[in-house]
Design an enzyme around this catalytic site. Structure first.
Site, PDB file in Angstrom:
ATOM      1  N   ASP A  99      15.524  -7.195  -0.385  1.00  0.00           N
ATOM      2  CA  ASP A  99      16.007  -5.959  -0.988  1.00  0.00           C
ATOM      3  C   ASP A  99      16.946  -6.305  -2.131  1.00  0.00           C
ATOM      4  O   ASP A  99      17.891  -7.078  -1.948  1.00  0.00           O
ATOM      5  CB  ASP A  99      16.760  -5.148   0.066  1.00  0.00           C
ATOM      6  CG  ASP A  99      16.437  -3.670   0.009  1.00  0.00           C
ATOM      7  OD1 ASP A  99      16.388  -3.136  -1.109  1.00  0.00           O
ATOM      8  OD2 ASP A  99      16.244  -3.056   1.074  1.00  0.00           O
ATOM      9  N   ASP A 201      16.180  -1.207  -4.782  1.00  0.00           N
ATOM     10  CA  ASP A 201      16.862  -0.021  -4.298  1.00  0.00           C
ATOM     11  C   ASP A 201      17.133   0.960  -5.443  1.00  0.00           C
ATOM     12  O   ASP A 201      17.510   0.562  -6.556  1.00  0.00           O
ATOM     13  CB  ASP A 201      18.190  -0.448  -3.652  1.00  0.00           C
ATOM     14  CG  ASP A 201      18.952   0.683  -3.032  1.00  0.00           C
ATOM     15  OD1 ASP A 201      18.416   1.317  -2.107  1.00  0.00           O
ATOM     16  OD2 ASP A 201      20.098   0.932  -3.463  1.00  0.00           O
ATOM     17  N   GLU A 265      11.900   1.640  -5.207  1.00  0.00           N
ATOM     18  CA  GLU A 265      12.224   2.822  -4.415  1.00  0.00           C
ATOM     19  C   GLU A 265      12.354   4.014  -5.345  1.00  0.00           C
ATOM     20  O   GLU A 265      13.195   4.030  -6.242  1.00  0.00           O
ATOM     21  CB  GLU A 265      13.531   2.631  -3.647  1.00  0.00           C
ATOM     22  CG  GLU A 265      13.849   3.832  -2.765  1.00  0.00           C
ATOM     23  CD  GLU A 265      15.259   3.824  -2.195  1.00  0.00           C
ATOM     24  OE1 GLU A 265      15.447   4.406  -1.120  1.00  0.00           O
ATOM     25  OE2 GLU A 265      16.160   3.248  -2.826  1.00  0.00           O
ATOM     26  N   HIS A 326      14.507   3.253   6.707  1.00  0.00           N
ATOM     27  CA  HIS A 326      15.856   3.296   7.264  1.00  0.00           C
ATOM     28  C   HIS A 326      16.661   4.511   6.815  1.00  0.00           C
ATOM     29  O   HIS A 326      17.763   4.734   7.324  1.00  0.00           O
ATOM     30  CB  HIS A 326      16.613   2.024   6.868  1.00  0.00           C
ATOM     31  CG  HIS A 326      16.796   1.873   5.388  1.00  0.00           C
ATOM     32  ND1 HIS A 326      15.734   1.665   4.530  1.00  0.00           N
ATOM     33  CD2 HIS A 326      17.901   1.919   4.608  1.00  0.00           C
ATOM     34  CE1 HIS A 326      16.188   1.592   3.288  1.00  0.00           C
ATOM     35  NE2 HIS A 326      17.493   1.745   3.309  1.00  0.00           N
ATOM     36  N   ASP A 327      16.134   5.304   5.895  1.00  0.00           N
ATOM     37  CA  ASP A 327      16.852   6.469   5.383  1.00  0.00           C
ATOM     38  C   ASP A 327      16.311   7.799   5.901  1.00  0.00           C
ATOM     39  O   ASP A 327      16.939   8.840   5.679  1.00  0.00           O
ATOM     40  CB  ASP A 327      16.791   6.500   3.850  1.00  0.00           C
ATOM     41  CG  ASP A 327      17.674   5.437   3.214  1.00  0.00           C
ATOM     42  OD1 ASP A 327      18.704   5.080   3.821  1.00  0.00           O
ATOM     43  OD2 ASP A 327      17.329   4.957   2.118  1.00  0.00           O
TER      44      ASP A 327
END
Length: 521
Positions: A99, A201, A265, A326-327
């Site tokens: 990431d 990200d 993302e 994860h969000d």
């Protein structure tokens, strides 16, 4: 497609490292824990693991506040642990994706510490500093994604700095070419160590309006319900035209190394997602497609979504699909246990690269987090709105015992209920389990060019059932999905051999409630 690359014909598996496997017993997952589970991932049938941030960080946002882009936080191990993980993964035929967090650093990063020291600092222009508005207060109306103003006042120099997330996450100034080169060098550092690519990200946030104009009011905002960040439309803080130039430059860095991947993302509308492939496919290899995460779980809507996405892809652009991360709330919590099986078949039989989220293969649901157990700053900043991400970050369940085989210590988040049945060890022994279904689907996908890289054609859809074909020459499969909790007729005949059903037994003319089938034509 004659010879697909690994990120085209493989499946990506996201690991949230704090919650995957804890090797040292401190209750927090680590790199050695991941290394110990690489055999499981290889047996499962995935091709690449994407690891959420493990760089040095004060953990204000659990690793998304980076204080050193070229190290490993001691919480997770050290640089030798990462080198060993990469080597072990490669030995098993697995790729490793890290990431990368380019929009902001930690306020403890040496760059920012030097930047805030003085207005004359050589690092001042590495971040976004502005004078107060006339009469005082923040320079404009920009809001943080975690609530409140996106500007924090620094009394040392009498200016505000921008933070689109926590005030401990100051935004970098990507209009500064020195910043860009420093970040590209950080990418090269890990690529030289054998990393196979990056998931970037909030890629669409890295450029901000050069004139720092106010964002317009969002007429759809619901006070007391929506996140405060949605009060204004992010016209001047997200998806600016200049971002695409940054993406192209990142891709050039990635392409300095053979067979690496750049994933972006992007929480954007469909027509903007596909723009990130670049005009000449020189942008992100995989602009993340999150459209399934927020989609109504209805046959007609899903079918329309798939066809619109396929039609919008640029020529040669490779599609991808994501069901959870994860969000966002877990798929089993969104659609229920029965439909989670339909979702598994959908994800692994659509055209394009699927990304799985750890634990979805065993049917993990969102955990119940008591008020005194909340760790997520999003929930702490805006309590009571259900915005917290702790529920989908609870520890992986390996065994039906205390600590779930995740840790021998006290887990950083609670393990949750239904451990006796929802765990890897128990489901591995049950041929009817969700884990067994995932293994079967991954094997089918790996062994069939039609399911792997073949064409997609929608055959039929009604208010309950979606039927489509995947084909590559004479290799043809038909997939039928019942999105409802009632028995339904197949809207089209499915000739051939039934190779998979998510429900034991057989009713040729009817799809049972929540049933998915795959036929080999």
């Amino acid at each position: 497609m004659t010879q697909p690359l690994w990120w085209q014909d493989g499946v990506i598996y996201q690991i949230y490292p704090r919650s995957f496997a804890d090797a040292n017993g401190d209750g927090i997952g680590d790199l050695e824990g991941i290394r110990a589970k690489l055999g499981y991932l290889a047996e499962l049938g995935i091709r690449a693991l994407w690891i959420s941030p493990v760089f040095p960080s004060p953990m204000a946002d659990f690793g998304y506040d980076v204080s050193d882009y070229r190290g490993i936080d001691p919480l997770f191990g050290d640089i030798e642990s990462m080198d060993g993980l990469i080597a072990d993964a490669h030995a098993l035929g697995l790729k490793v994706i890290l990431d990368f967090v380019p929009n902001h650093t930690s306020d403890e990063h040496p760059w920012f510490r030097e930047s805030r020291r003085s207005r004359d600092s050589a690092f001042r222009d590495w971040y976004l500093w502005r004078d107060p508005a006339p009469g005082g207060g923040p320079p404009n109306n920009w809001l943080s994604n975690f609530g409140g103003s996106a500007w924090a006042f620094d009394p040392v120099t009498g200016q505000y700095y921008l933070h689109l997330f926590l005030d401990r996450q100051p935004d970098l100034n990507w209009r500064n070419p020195v910043v860009r080169e420093a970040m590209y060098d950080a990418i090269r550092f890990w690529l030289r160590r054998g990393v196979d690519g990056f998931r970037v990200d909030v890629l669409y946030h890295v450029m901000k309006d050069a004139q720092f104009r106010d964002n317009p009011i969002n007429p759809a905002y619901r006070d007391g319900i929506d996140s405060e960040a949605n009060r204004f439309l992010p016209v001047h803080t997200a998806d600016l035209p200049e971002v695409l130039g940054i993406v192209t430059a990142m891709r050039e860095v990635i392409d300095e190394f053979p067979e690496r991947v750049l994933i972006g993302e992007l929480y954007l509308p469909l027509e903007r997602i596909v723009a990130y492939y670049g005009e000449n496919l020189d942008g992100a290899n995989l602009p993340f497609n999150f459209l399934l995460i927020g989609a109504p779980w209805e046959a007609r809507y899903i079918a329309s979504l798939v066809e619109r996405y396929e039609a919008a892809l640029p020529h040669g652009g490779w599609p991808n699909w994501v069901l959870g991360n994860h969000d966002k709330p877990r798929i089993a919590s969104r659609v229920g246990d029965l439909q989670a099986r339909v979702a598994a078949v959908l994800l692994l039989t659509l055209r394009g690269t699927p990304t799985m989220y750890y634990g979805d293969e065993i049917g993990m649901r969102d955990g119940l987090i008591a008020a005194d157990q909340v760790r997520d700053p999003f929930e702490l900043n805006e309590p009571g709105k259900g915005l917290g991400r702790d529920p989908q970050r609870t520890p992986m369940r390996w065994f039906p015992r205390e600590g779930a085989g995740f840790t021998r210590g006290i887990p950083w988040l609670p393990i949750g209920d239904h451990l006796a049945t929802c765990n890897v060890a128990s489901e591995a022994e049950d041929h009817a389990s969700l884990l067994s279904l995932y293994k079967t689907l991954l094997r089918l996908r790996r062994d069939s060019r039609a399911l792997n890289v073949g064409r997609f054609q929608l055959l039929a859809v009604d208010d309950a059932v979606m039927v489509y074909e995947r084909s590559d020459g004479d290799d043809r499969y038909v997939v039928a999905l019942n999105f409802t909790d009632t028995e339904r007729k197949l809207p089209v005949s499915c000739p051939g051999t039934l190779v998979l059903s998510t429900i034991p037994g057989l009713s040729l003319a009817l799809l049972r409630a929540g049933e998915a089938r795959i036929y080999r034509a």
